[in-house]
Every structure is written in C-alpha cells, then in structure tokens.
Design a protein around this motif. Structure first.
Motif, PDB file in Angstrom:
ATOM      1  N   THR A  87      40.192  36.344  38.608  1.00  0.00           N
ATOM      2  CA  THR A  87      40.976  37.563  38.836  1.00  0.00           C
ATOM      3  C   THR A  87      40.254  38.513  39.780  1.00  0.00           C
ATOM      4  O   THR A  87      40.875  39.150  40.627  1.00  0.00           O
ATOM      5  N   ALA A  88      38.915  38.583  39.640  1.00  0.00           N
ATOM      6  CA  ALA A  88      38.107  39.488  40.463  1.00  0.00           C
ATOM      7  C   ALA A  88      37.629  38.816  41.747  1.00  0.00           C
ATOM      8  O   ALA A  88      36.808  39.389  42.473  1.00  0.00           O
ATOM      9  N   ARG A  89      38.124  37.615  42.029  1.00  0.00           N
ATOM     10  CA  ARG A  89      37.745  36.847  43.227  1.00  0.00           C
ATOM     11  C   ARG A  89      36.236  36.631  43.318  1.00  0.00           C
ATOM     12  O   ARG A  89      35.652  36.706  44.390  1.00  0.00           O
ATOM     13  N   GLY A  90      35.609  36.404  42.166  1.00  0.00           N
ATOM     14  CA  GLY A  90      34.186  36.111  42.122  1.00  0.00           C
ATOM     15  C   GLY A  90      33.266  37.307  42.180  1.00  0.00           C
ATOM     16  O   GLY A  90      32.056  37.167  42.105  1.00  0.00           O
ATOM     17  N   ASP A  91      33.840  38.512  42.283  1.00  0.00           N
ATOM     18  CA  ASP A  91      33.037  39.740  42.355  1.00  0.00           C
ATOM     19  C   ASP A  91      32.900  40.323  40.953  1.00  0.00           C
ATOM     20  O   ASP A  91      33.857  40.873  40.400  1.00  0.00           O
ATOM     21  N   ILE A  92      31.720  40.220  40.375  1.00  0.00           N
ATOM     22  CA  ILE A  92      31.500  40.694  39.011  1.00  0.00           C
ATOM     23  C   ILE A  92      31.798  42.193  38.900  1.00  0.00           C
ATOM     24  O   ILE A  92      32.354  42.646  37.900  1.00  0.00           O
ATOM     25  N   ARG A  93      31.497  42.949  39.938  1.00  0.00           N
ATOM     26  CA  ARG A  93      31.787  44.391  39.920  1.00  0.00           C
ATOM     27  C   ARG A  93      33.295  44.668  39.921  1.00  0.00           C
ATOM     28  O   ARG A  93      33.725  45.761  39.583  1.00  0.00           O
ATOM     29  N   GLY A  94      34.084  43.668  40.284  1.00  0.00           N
ATOM     30  CA  GLY A  94      35.539  43.808  40.307  1.00  0.00           C
ATOM     31  C   GLY A  94      36.216  43.511  38.981  1.00  0.00           C
ATOM     32  O   GLY A  94      37.437  43.672  38.853  1.00  0.00           O
TER      33      GLY A  94
END
Length: 146
Positions: A87-94
């Motif tokens: 869901t966050a496209r691999g961006d943990i901060r997302g």
C-alpha cells in the motif's frame, strides 16, 4: 633426463589440459544457473528488518529476520507487513499511523530495514520512544515478537 621429463610433461599437458578445461566448463554451467536463479529471486520484494530494544550505543537486545513478500513469510505478521508495504509502495514512512494511545514511558526502540522493493533499494533506520510508538508508526513490518 631433463628432456624426457619435458616430453612427459608435454604429453600430460596435451592429455590433461582438455580434461581440465572440460571439468572447469562443467562447473561453470551450474554456477551460471545458480546466478541466474539468484537474479530471479532478487526481483521479489524483501527486507532484512531488525529491532533493537534499549540504547543502541550500549548494545541493546537486537532481533532480526528476513521479510519476504512473494509469498509473505519471515515472521508471524509477514502477510500484514507485506500488505502495508504494498500500500505504501515500499516506503515504510508512508505506512499510515495507527490511532492508538501510547504511554509516555521512554524505552527506546531502534528499527532498521534494508533490502529491495520493486527494484529500488530500501535503507530505513528510525528510533522510537517505545515499542508502542514503533508499532503505531510502522504497523506489522517490525512486529518480530508475534
């Protein structure tokens, strides 16, 4: 006598060199297949995640695991973690922050994730005030304790 050793060595080279070359080439084929297999495996999404409880400067308790997402496995909440990362496209901060109430107790937790997501390198490190804050912010990604 030196001449006969040279002739014997020459005969050995003529016979042995083709055999040696054939053996070397035979060993190269499985190595190339293994390398090709690794390149294919590298295309999947994966992260090596670690969680360090306590002050990292004093060498706190560190746990880690390899999180693989095709299919999801690596720790008890791998399916959840992979879904959140997709869901966050691999961006943990997302990853959206969960609305939870966490205590104000300072018990630092440092997390780290390194790997690859959809062909991009991932290198993430962050320290949270406590495990509750970490879980609220990163979801299942660093939930190594089940």
């Amino acid at each position: 006598m030196t001449h006969s050793i040279t002739k014997a060595a020459s005969r050995w080279l003529r016979r042995g060199l083709p055999v040696t070359a054939a053996l070397l080439l035979a060993g190269a084929v499985p190595a190339q297949a293994a390398q090709s297999s690794l390149r294919h495996a590298d295309r999947s999404d994966w992260l090596y995640v670690t969680v360090t409880h306590g002050d990292t400067r004093s060498g706190g308790d560190t746990r880690g695991t390899l999180l693989l997402c095709d299919p999801p496995h690596g720790h008890s909440r791998a399916a959840e973690a992979c879904a959140e990362l997709r869901t966050a496209r691999g961006d943990i901060r997302g990853i959206p922050r969960k609305e939870v109430f966490c205590s104000m107790i300072y018990a630092p937790v440092t997390v780290q994730a390194r790997g690859e997501w959809q062909g991009r390198a991932v290198d993430y490190t962050e320290t949270f005030a406590n495990a509750c804050e970490m879980n609220a912010r990163t979801g299942g990604v660093f939930a190594l304790d089940g």
